[in-house]
Design a protein around this motif. Structure first.
Motif, short mmCIF file in Angstrom:
data_model
loop_
_atom_site.label_atom_id
_atom_site.label_comp_id
_atom_site.label_asym_id
_atom_site.label_seq_id
_atom_site.Cartn_x
_atom_site.Cartn_y
_atom_site.Cartn_z
N GLU A 25 0.04 4.06 4.38
CA GLU A 25 -1.09 4.95 4.15
C GLU A 25 -1.58 4.84 2.73
O GLU A 25 -0.85 4.43 1.84
N GLY A 26 -2.84 5.20 2.54
CA GLY A 26 -3.44 5.20 1.22
C GLY A 26 -4.64 6.12 1.18
O GLY A 26 -5.06 6.65 2.21
N GLN A 27 -5.20 6.32 -0.02
CA GLN A 27 -6.35 7.22 -0.17
C GLN A 27 -7.65 6.57 0.25
O GLN A 27 -8.65 7.25 0.40
N SER A 28 -7.63 5.27 0.45
CA SER A 28 -8.80 4.55 0.97
C SER A 28 -8.29 3.51 1.95
O SER A 28 -7.09 3.22 2.00
N ALA A 29 -9.20 2.93 2.71
CA ALA A 29 -8.80 1.88 3.66
C ALA A 29 -8.18 0.71 2.90
O ALA A 29 -7.17 0.15 3.32
N GLU A 30 -8.77 0.37 1.77
CA GLU A 30 -8.25 -0.75 0.98
C GLU A 30 -6.85 -0.45 0.45
O GLU A 30 -5.99 -1.33 0.43
N ASP A 31 -6.63 0.80 0.00
CA ASP A 31 -5.30 1.19 -0.49
C ASP A 31 -4.26 1.08 0.62
O ASP A 31 -3.13 0.64 0.40
N ALA A 32 -4.64 1.50 1.83
CA ALA A 32 -3.71 1.44 2.96
C ALA A 32 -3.37 0.00 3.31
O ALA A 32 -2.20 -0.33 3.55
N VAL A 33 -4.37 -0.88 3.30
CA VAL A 33 -4.12 -2.29 3.60
C VAL A 33 -3.26 -2.92 2.51
O VAL A 33 -2.34 -3.69 2.79
N THR A 34 -3.53 -2.58 1.26
CA THR A 34 -2.72 -3.09 0.15
C THR A 34 -1.27 -2.64 0.28
O THR A 34 -0.34 -3.42 0.09
N ALA A 35 -1.07 -1.36 0.63
CA ALA A 35 0.29 -0.84 0.80
C ALA A 35 1.00 -1.54 1.97
O ALA A 35 2.19 -1.85 1.89
N LEU A 36 0.26 -1.80 3.04
CA LEU A 36 0.84 -2.51 4.18
C LEU A 36 1.23 -3.92 3.78
O LEU A 36 2.32 -4.41 4.11
N ARG A 37 0.36 -4.58 3.03
CA ARG A 37 0.66 -5.93 2.55
C ARG A 37 1.94 -5.93 1.72
O ARG A 37 2.79 -6.81 1.85
N GLN A 38 2.11 -4.93 0.86
CA GLN A 38 3.30 -4.85 0.02
C GLN A 38 4.56 -4.62 0.87
O GLN A 38 5.62 -5.18 0.59
N LEU A 39 4.42 -3.81 1.92
CA LEU A 39 5.56 -3.61 2.81
C LEU A 39 5.97 -4.91 3.49
O LEU A 39 7.15 -5.25 3.57
N LEU A 40 4.97 -5.65 3.96
CA LEU A 40 5.26 -6.90 4.65
C LEU A 40 5.85 -7.93 3.69
O LEU A 40 6.72 -8.71 4.07
N ARG A 41 5.40 -7.94 2.47
CA ARG A 41 5.92 -8.90 1.49
C ARG A 41 7.24 -8.41 0.89
O ARG A 41 8.00 -9.21 0.35
N GLY A 42 7.51 -7.12 1.00
CA GLY A 42 8.69 -6.54 0.37
C GLY A 42 9.93 -6.61 1.23
O GLY A 42 10.85 -5.82 1.05
N GLY A 43 9.98 -7.49 2.16
CA GLY A 43 11.19 -7.65 2.94
C GLY A 43 11.03 -7.26 4.40
O GLY A 43 11.85 -7.65 5.22
N LYS A 44 10.02 -6.51 4.74
CA LYS A 44 9.82 -6.19 6.15
C LYS A 44 9.00 -7.31 6.77
O LYS A 44 8.03 -7.77 6.19
N TYR A 45 9.42 -7.74 7.91
CA TYR A 45 8.69 -8.80 8.59
C TYR A 45 8.95 -8.69 10.09
O TYR A 45 9.83 -7.96 10.52
N VAL A 46 8.20 -9.41 10.83
CA VAL A 46 8.34 -9.42 12.27
C VAL A 46 9.01 -10.71 12.68
O VAL A 46 8.58 -11.79 12.27
N ALA A 47 10.07 -10.61 13.44
CA ALA A 47 10.79 -11.78 13.91
C ALA A 47 10.66 -11.86 15.42
O ALA A 47 10.46 -10.84 16.08
N MET A 48 10.78 -13.04 15.96
CA MET A 48 10.75 -13.23 17.39
C MET A 48 12.18 -13.20 17.92
O MET A 48 13.10 -13.73 17.28
N LEU A 49 12.37 -12.57 19.05
CA LEU A 49 13.69 -12.44 19.65
C LEU A 49 13.64 -13.07 21.03
O LEU A 49 12.76 -12.74 21.83
#
Length: 90
Positions: A25-49
């Motif tokens: 989440e963020g105070q603007s759409a851009e902030d939310a996307v930036t925060a999501l990008r940081q989460l994905l780059r910060g070790g969270k990722y999607v793996a195939m099982l």
């Protein structure tokens, strides 16, 4: 790699960006996307099982074939279904 991201406004000053089951989440759409990008780059990722393609219920298929109550159970289910389908309020 490009990932589709759903961005939605939650309240007046809160936006949520979501990709798969990861949200930020963020105070603007851009902030939310930036925060999501940081989460994905910060070790969270999607793996195939890989899951088995065989049906796990096949291992127990036919277990009730010699059970004396099996036919009674099938008849009871059929009767119940017929009663429900005949009921106009169902």
């Amino acid at each position: 790699m490009q990932v589709p991201v759903l961005v939605e406004q939650i309240s007046t000053h809160i936006f949520r960006a979501k990709a798969w089951d990861i949200m930020a989440e963020g105070q603007s759409a851009e902030d939310a996307v930036t925060a999501l990008r940081q989460l994905l780059r910060g070790g969270k990722y999607v793996a195939m099982l890989d899951l088995p393609t065989s049906n796990p219920f096949l291992a127990i298929a036919g277990d009730l074939k010699d059970d004396p109550l099996f036919e009674d159970w099938v008849t009871a289910m059929k009767t119940y279904r017929e009663e429900k389908e005949a009921d106009p309020s169902y």
